[in-house]
Design an enzyme around this catalytic site. Structure first.
Site, short mmCIF file in Angstrom:
data_model
loop_
_atom_site.label_atom_id
_atom_site.label_comp_id
_atom_site.label_asym_id
_atom_site.label_seq_id
_atom_site.Cartn_x
_atom_site.Cartn_y
_atom_site.Cartn_z
N GLN A 8 4.50 10.71 0.55
CA GLN A 8 5.25 9.93 -0.45
C GLN A 8 4.41 9.13 -1.44
O GLN A 8 4.72 9.09 -2.63
CB GLN A 8 6.20 8.97 0.28
CG GLN A 8 7.09 8.21 -0.67
CD GLN A 8 8.03 7.23 -0.01
OE1 GLN A 8 8.55 6.35 -0.65
NE2 GLN A 8 8.31 7.37 1.27
N GLU B 64 4.00 4.22 5.80
CA GLU B 64 4.78 3.13 5.20
C GLU B 64 4.86 1.85 6.04
O GLU B 64 4.46 0.77 5.62
CB GLU B 64 6.21 3.66 4.94
CG GLU B 64 7.21 2.63 4.49
CD GLU B 64 6.92 2.11 3.08
OE1 GLU B 64 6.66 2.91 2.19
OE2 GLU B 64 6.98 0.88 2.89
N GLY C 198 12.63 -18.15 -4.46
CA GLY C 198 12.22 -19.07 -5.53
C GLY C 198 12.76 -20.47 -5.31
O GLY C 198 13.17 -20.83 -4.19
N1 CAO Z 1 -6.55 23.73 2.00
C1 CAO Z 1 -7.20 23.51 3.15
N2 CAO Z 1 -7.16 22.36 3.85
C2 CAO Z 1 -6.37 21.39 3.35
C3 CAO Z 1 -5.65 21.55 2.15
C4 CAO Z 1 -5.76 22.77 1.46
N3 CAO Z 1 -5.11 23.01 0.32
N4 CAO Z 1 -4.98 20.39 1.91
C5 CAO Z 1 -5.25 19.56 2.92
N5 CAO Z 1 -6.10 20.16 3.80
C6 CAO Z 1 -6.65 19.58 5.03
C7 CAO Z 1 -7.52 18.38 4.78
O1 CAO Z 1 -8.76 18.77 4.29
C8 CAO Z 1 -7.57 17.76 6.17
O2 CAO Z 1 -8.49 18.46 6.94
P1 CAO Z 1 -9.64 17.76 7.84
O3 CAO Z 1 -9.02 16.61 8.53
O4 CAO Z 1 -10.02 18.88 8.76
O5 CAO Z 1 -10.73 17.37 6.96
C9 CAO Z 1 -6.20 18.12 6.73
O6 CAO Z 1 -5.63 19.08 5.84
C10 CAO Z 1 -5.19 17.02 6.94
O7 CAO Z 1 -5.24 16.02 5.95
P2 CAO Z 1 -4.77 14.54 6.30
O8 CAO Z 1 -5.61 14.01 7.41
O9 CAO Z 1 -4.71 13.75 5.07
O10 CAO Z 1 -3.25 14.78 6.81
P3 CAO Z 1 -2.51 14.19 8.09
O11 CAO Z 1 -1.18 14.86 8.08
O12 CAO Z 1 -3.32 14.30 9.32
O13 CAO Z 1 -2.36 12.63 7.74
C11 CAO Z 1 -1.61 10.76 6.41
C12 CAO Z 1 -1.34 12.21 6.88
C13 CAO Z 1 -0.57 10.40 5.36
C14 CAO Z 1 -1.49 9.81 7.60
C15 CAO Z 1 -3.03 10.67 5.83
O14 CAO Z 1 -3.17 11.64 4.82
C16 CAO Z 1 -3.38 9.30 5.26
O15 CAO Z 1 -3.65 8.33 5.98
N6 CAO Z 1 -3.41 9.20 3.90
C17 CAO Z 1 -3.79 7.99 3.20
C18 CAO Z 1 -2.73 6.94 3.26
C19 CAO Z 1 -1.42 7.45 2.75
O16 CAO Z 1 -1.29 7.94 1.67
N7 CAO Z 1 -0.40 7.22 3.56
C20 CAO Z 1 0.97 7.35 3.12
C21 CAO Z 1 1.49 8.65 3.26
S1 CAO Z 1 3.14 8.57 2.72
O17 CAO Z 1 3.94 7.92 4.00
#
Ligand code: CAO
Length: 424
Positions: free
Chosen positions: A16, A138, A246
């Site tokens: 999001q 969130e 406020g």
């Molecule tokens: N091709 C190949 N690999 C891909 C890819 C693509 N097109 N797109 C993503 N990936 C891979 C990433 O490289 C990552 O791999 P590694 O961990 O092996 O390096 C993997 O997918 C997962 O990415 P992620 O860790 O960001 O995803 P997650 O689902 O585990 O975590 C979230 C999700 C939201 C917790 C995390 O991304 C995060 O903390 N983001 C920052 C804060 C944020 O935006 N939070 C709010 C999200 S909205 O509620």
């Protein structure tokens, strides 16, 4: 002509927070190219599914006006395509977990080498410090940013709010950072890194509570209900129920029908300047001059009694009748609108704040349109892309792949199944 026409965004966002940001940029006219994993895509496509087989509302409502390319960025050819995208685009937006982009081989140093004009914008849960490596959603941000400890009633636990201040709020902050960096690039010719941490964004939106934290040193917070109720203050900003944040006392009060309708309530503010009008409306004309009631400081220890009296009056009216009576008198009130009422409100449809969009897999649905209106940059909300819908189009018309080279990329497995026909 739109404000950000000509700006190309490499959109590596998911869930999001990041998608909120890139959707806004798309609405302002940027060409947003969303990169998704082949066969998988943004995880929200398949979260909270209401129409089997179709992209969820969670996804569609955050990804309008974007193009989707599927690309495995961990595959060699995928990396080559990504390099070309980095060279071609103005801004890269991402909200991966910390370190994911580096692990993919696209550190900030590498991105600058490829394109010194690139603006790299990130949402992270926390800024540099003890929690910088944490994954954050969130409600974690609402808790860590100070919002939850100050939301709810004094005698209850901390509460999260329904407004997505951690995700959508941080996406908004990031969008401002990006356009500011684009503006600076006009003069400097250089890109830069933009970081919006969710904890920081929530705190920014909760600043009045940090204000109150410091005011506590000077004595009790007299505008809080607990002051009038004689409940002592602790050493941190307390939860204040529905008290106004406020200097003008306010509460949520029952209206006619509250026994059966969970949203038959109004917000009512006893603004000092209209106190006399309030007294007339509720049938307490004596309170206008009565000792203990006439001035705001005198009323502070009687707010419960005063609001109970006002509520006796609001309970005889619907929330809309309260509005109709109070508005002409400049008494600030607001109905508690349900999502159903908002969805059906014609004036919000008229301004494009609520928009009906058609989608090939799910049919028509409602969404929130652009909340920021520019007089010279009109917004037409276009449905979200299907997974990989624009892969071929982006490879050819944005990146210039053709002939054998195009066949090589298509056959490499890096871009997944090419679904150009999905656009139909
Ligand atoms: N091709 C190949 N690999 C891909 C890819 C693509 N097109 N797109 C993503 N990936 C891979 C990433 O490289 C990552 O791999 P590694 O961990 O092996 O390096 C993997 O997918 C997962 O990415 P992620 O860790 O960001 O995803 P997650 O689902 O585990 O975590 C979230 C999700 C939201 C917790 C995390 O991304 C995060 O903390 N983001 C920052 C804060 C944020 O935006 N939070 C709010 C999200 S909205 O509620």
């Amino acid at each position: 002509m739109q404000a950000l026409q000509g700006v190309k965004i490499l959109d590596f966002t998911h869930v999001q927070s990041g998608p909120t940001c890139t959707q806004l940029l798309a609405w302002f006219g940027a060409d947003v190219i969303k990169v998704e994993r082949p066969g998988v895509g943004d995880a929200t496509r398949k979260q909270l599914v209401d129409v089997p087989g179709a992209d969820s509302l969670y996804f569609t409502m955050l990804n309008h006006n974007k193009r989707s390319i599927t690309l495995n960025t961990k595959n060699e050819t995928g990396k080559e395509v990504l390099e070309r995208l980095v060279k071609e685009c103005d801004v890269l937006v991402e909200n991966f977990a910390p370190g994911a982009l580096d692990r993919m081989g696209f550190s900030w140093e590498r991105i600058q080498e490829l394109n010194p004009r690139m603006i790299m914008a990130s949402v992270k849960g926390f800024g540099p410090g003890p929690y910088e490596d944490c994954k954050v959603y969130e409600n974690v941000a609402q808790c860590a940013g100070g919002s939850a400890s100050t939301t709810g009633f004094l005698d209850g636990p901390p509460l999260v709010t329904g407004a997505q201040i951690g995700d959508s709020g941080t996406g908004l902050h990031l969008a401002l950072g990006i356009v500011t960096a684009l503006f600076q690039r006009e003069k400097s010719g250089k890109g830069q890194k933009v970081l919006a941490a969710m904890q920081d964004g929530v705190l920014n939106l909760s600043r009045v509570k940090l204000r109150d934290q410091q005011r506590l040193a000077a004595g009790p917070l007299t505008e809080y209900s607990q002051y009038g109720e004689g409940t002592p203050f602790g050493d941190a900003t307390p939860r204040a129920g529905n008290d106004s944040g406020g200097g003008q006392p306010g509460r949520i009060l029952k209206c006619k029908g509250w026994e059966t309708d969970p949203n038959a309530y109004t917000y009512f503010i006893t603004q000092a300047a209209v106190w006399k009008k309030i007294c007339d409306v509720i049938g307490e004309p004596d309170w206008k001059e009565k000792e203990g009631y006439a001035t705001p400081p005198e009323r502070l220890d009687k707010l419960n009694e005063i609001f109970e009296r006002i509520e006796q009056w609001t309970m005889t009216k619907t929330k809309f009748e309260v509005m109709d009576i109070c508005n002409p008198l400049d008494i600030p009130v607001g109905p508690i609108l349900s999502m159903k009422e908002i969805a059906e409100e014609p004036s919000l449809r008229k301004t494009g704040t609520i928009v009906e969009v058609d989608h090939p897999e799910r049919g028509p649905y409602l969404t929130v349109g652009c909340p920021i209106k520019l007089s010279d940059s009109p917004v037409e909300v276009v449905r979200s892309p299907l997974l990989g819908e624009h892969t071929d189009e982006i490879l050819t018309s944005v990146l210039g792949y053709e002939g054998d080279e195009l066949d090589r990329v298509r056959g490499s497995g890096a871009v997944g199944e090419v679904k150009a026909e999905a656009a139909e």
